[in-house]
Design a protein around this motif. Sequence first.
Motif, short mmCIF file in Angstrom:
data_model
loop_
_atom_site.label_atom_id
_atom_site.label_comp_id
_atom_site.label_asym_id
_atom_site.label_seq_id
_atom_site.Cartn_x
_atom_site.Cartn_y
_atom_site.Cartn_z
N VAL A 155 0.84 -1.20 0.00
CA VAL A 155 0.00 0.00 0.00
C VAL A 155 0.88 1.25 0.00
N LEU A 156 0.50 2.21 -0.85
CA LEU A 156 1.12 3.53 -0.84
C LEU A 156 0.05 4.53 -0.43
N VAL A 157 0.27 5.21 0.69
CA VAL A 157 -0.68 6.22 1.19
C VAL A 157 -0.09 7.60 0.92
N GLU A 158 -0.81 8.40 0.15
CA GLU A 158 -0.34 9.74 -0.21
C GLU A 158 -0.95 10.75 0.75
N ALA A 159 -0.11 11.36 1.59
CA ALA A 159 -0.57 12.29 2.62
C ALA A 159 -0.76 13.69 2.04
N PRO A 160 -1.57 14.54 2.69
CA PRO A 160 -1.78 15.91 2.20
C PRO A 160 -0.53 16.77 2.29
N SER A 161 0.30 16.53 3.29
CA SER A 161 1.54 17.29 3.47
C SER A 161 2.48 16.47 4.33
N ALA A 162 3.71 16.93 4.48
CA ALA A 162 4.70 16.20 5.26
C ALA A 162 4.28 16.07 6.72
N ILE B 196 5.30 22.85 -1.11
CA ILE B 196 4.09 22.21 -1.61
C ILE B 196 2.91 22.52 -0.69
N ALA B 197 3.15 22.55 0.62
CA ALA B 197 2.07 22.88 1.55
C ALA B 197 1.55 24.29 1.30
N ALA B 198 2.46 25.24 1.03
CA ALA B 198 2.03 26.61 0.73
C ALA B 198 1.26 26.68 -0.57
N LEU B 199 1.70 25.91 -1.56
CA LEU B 199 0.99 25.83 -2.85
C LEU B 199 -0.44 25.34 -2.63
N VAL B 200 -0.55 24.21 -1.95
CA VAL B 200 -1.87 23.61 -1.73
C VAL B 200 -2.75 24.56 -0.92
N GLU B 201 -2.16 25.20 0.06
CA GLU B 201 -2.92 26.12 0.90
C GLU B 201 -3.52 27.25 0.07
N ALA C 57 1.69 18.43 -7.96
CA ALA C 57 0.77 19.04 -7.00
C ALA C 57 0.11 20.27 -7.62
N TYR C 58 0.89 21.04 -8.36
CA TYR C 58 0.38 22.25 -9.03
C TYR C 58 -0.75 21.88 -10.00
N LEU C 59 -0.52 20.88 -10.82
CA LEU C 59 -1.54 20.48 -11.80
C LEU C 59 -2.80 19.98 -11.10
N ARG C 60 -2.63 19.21 -10.02
CA ARG C 60 -3.80 18.71 -9.30
C ARG C 60 -4.62 19.85 -8.71
N GLU C 61 -3.92 20.82 -8.10
CA GLU C 61 -4.64 21.93 -7.47
C GLU C 61 -5.31 22.82 -8.50
N VAL C 62 -4.63 23.07 -9.61
CA VAL C 62 -5.24 23.89 -10.68
C VAL C 62 -6.49 23.21 -11.20
N GLU C 63 -6.41 21.91 -11.43
CA GLU C 63 -7.56 21.18 -11.96
C GLU C 63 -8.71 21.18 -10.96
N ALA C 64 -8.41 20.99 -9.69
CA ALA C 64 -9.47 21.01 -8.68
C ALA C 64 -10.11 22.38 -8.57
N THR C 65 -9.32 23.44 -8.71
CA THR C 65 -9.83 24.80 -8.57
C THR C 65 -10.62 25.24 -9.80
#
Length: 655
Positions: A65-72, A298-303, A349-357
């Motif tokens: 299993v690979l669990v992808e966390a929101p941030s470190a 990345i945390a600042a980007l997502v935020e 992460a940038y592409l994911r956030e842009v697409e979600a937004t």
Amino acid sequence: MVRSLKKPLVDDVPTEEYLGVDQERAGTALRRAGSSLTLLASLLLEEAMTPEIRHRVTSERGLAVLVEAPSAAWVPHLRRALAQIAKWGLIEGRDGSYQARRKPTDGAAELVEAVAAGQRVAVICHAPEAHVPPAFIAAADLRLRTGRPTAALVAAAIRALTGRTPRKLPTSVEGLDLPELALALRSGAGGATGCVKRLQRTLAARASSAPLREVPLVHNLHGMGEPGGWARRLVDDFHTMRPELFWREADKCSVWAGDPGTGKTSLAHSLALSLGLEFRETSVAAWFEGSSYLDKTIAALVEAFAGARARGREGRGVILFCDELDALPSREGGEDDRTGSYWKPMQQAYLREVEATAAAGERVILIGATNHPRRLDPALLRPGRFGRVISVPRPDASALEGILRQHLGEDLAEADLARAALAGLGGTGADVTAWVRGARRSARVAGRSMTLDDLLDEVLPPDDRSADDLWRCAVHEAAHGVVAHAFGGQVRKVSIVASGRRGGSTVIAPGDAQTLGKDGLQALVVSALAGRAAEEAFGLGVSTGAHDDLAHATGIAASARVSFGLGGTLVHRAPMERAATLLEGDPELRASVGRDLQRAYVAASGHVRDRRNLVEALARLLLTERVVDGGDFMRLMAAHDRAQAALDGQEACHG
């Protein structure tokens, strides 16, 4: 699982009615967790798992299993939560910290051995491509993406800690990272109300809404070209469509590309004023403020993106303005492995956030801005993300006159600004701001009202160069204009007004052709070298004044060979803006481009000799007027053609 809220949370109402949270499970999670940190991680993990996935995680033999966390920050606590619900032969948390910092390939052998032995293996990481062996990523039976905590999840945590459901909870808590959430919730001190108040204080402390500039409304702006039209249509749609329909169907995402000072940011502020929406700004540089560590960046980007989405859902909507869009390297840029491994997680992460937004229904108008559109990652411009690039032009004379009038307000109300606009052609909205500010200062210091001369003195400031330097500059710029005209270019302005390190400028409108062949590129190189060729042809000697011209010509000549397949090979080695950087390390390419430039310089010298009288006439006119606009330029060309035709007729008669 925690499900979406259907209506506001109310005190003393069973949590499961609105949250779908099993009370016994929440209480069990709290007893297991022992702190708000692990409680939040446990709830986040539960939210990410369907009953089927949970069954696999708890009982399937040999599972990887690979669990992808929101941030470190979530990694160690998700690891603890995962260890509490199932037994593992090997469970790793990789958060990029000093103790666990690894290259993606580090520890690969241990993971391979464990998986090969049939052990149950789990890896928790916020940026797998940066810290997890690629072989494990490919072999994982299950990749579990937890997502960021929702308001419903935070409410469930508060219920577990205090026994009461909060009455109101801002959805913008989705933009908070684990430490902020855990500090606000603590051990439930102060009850549900105390937790909510601390969350609100945390959100208020990090609010990123930007104050709006004093700019005209969108329908009153001048000189913004196609982006202005896009913004006006968006305003019209906003005021004529039902809100739900607008946010679902409106054309609300685009990238604005233009030179610095052309008004991209001002247009975004104007749009926010016209719509009455909250305005937020972000940029790659902002994400690096305070730390260059990848996890924090990345945390600042997502935020930035998650916060905008959350604020949009709370109110009427939000405009998110992403400046310096080209600062993040394109995945097609050809970075080396070391550089690429750093940027790749951030790019994803940038592409994911842009697409979600940009998703239909999100109450966010997403606008990007760039001075270098060719540097953008093409993936950013796909439908469902930013969508497309719209160019912001430098204003023409008519638009520049309108911008001057806007900035002047009641000053010079009766004055004809056409001369100032023509003199300033090639300038930007930022230049107009500086001109008007300077003119007002001159009038204020003199203790009188502003005059048109005050404005013209700013647009055409006094020149303290020697007569020889002015003549050299006039010849140089005149040659650019004359040779460009000979190749079919539309000359809009030739000027010897100094600006920064440039002694003068020649503004040439782009042609109608969307693509250029080898001859078209050659014409651009020849025109760029014409100024230096004229200095030499007029006996002035070569000077440093052709510095920018040589750089421009070299870039075009190099791109013909390494970008456009016009130099004997079809191999594409670099995009146009990076073509010249290959010259230093490639002697053969450098020699080939040098020969191309030398041939172009010979051609430029020939054009200058053939049109010497015309270059001289335009140079003398520049000494008198300082600025020659497109109309006067064409009249001079026509007069020269008539005189040449008459001379040719006389020679024919004598013959």
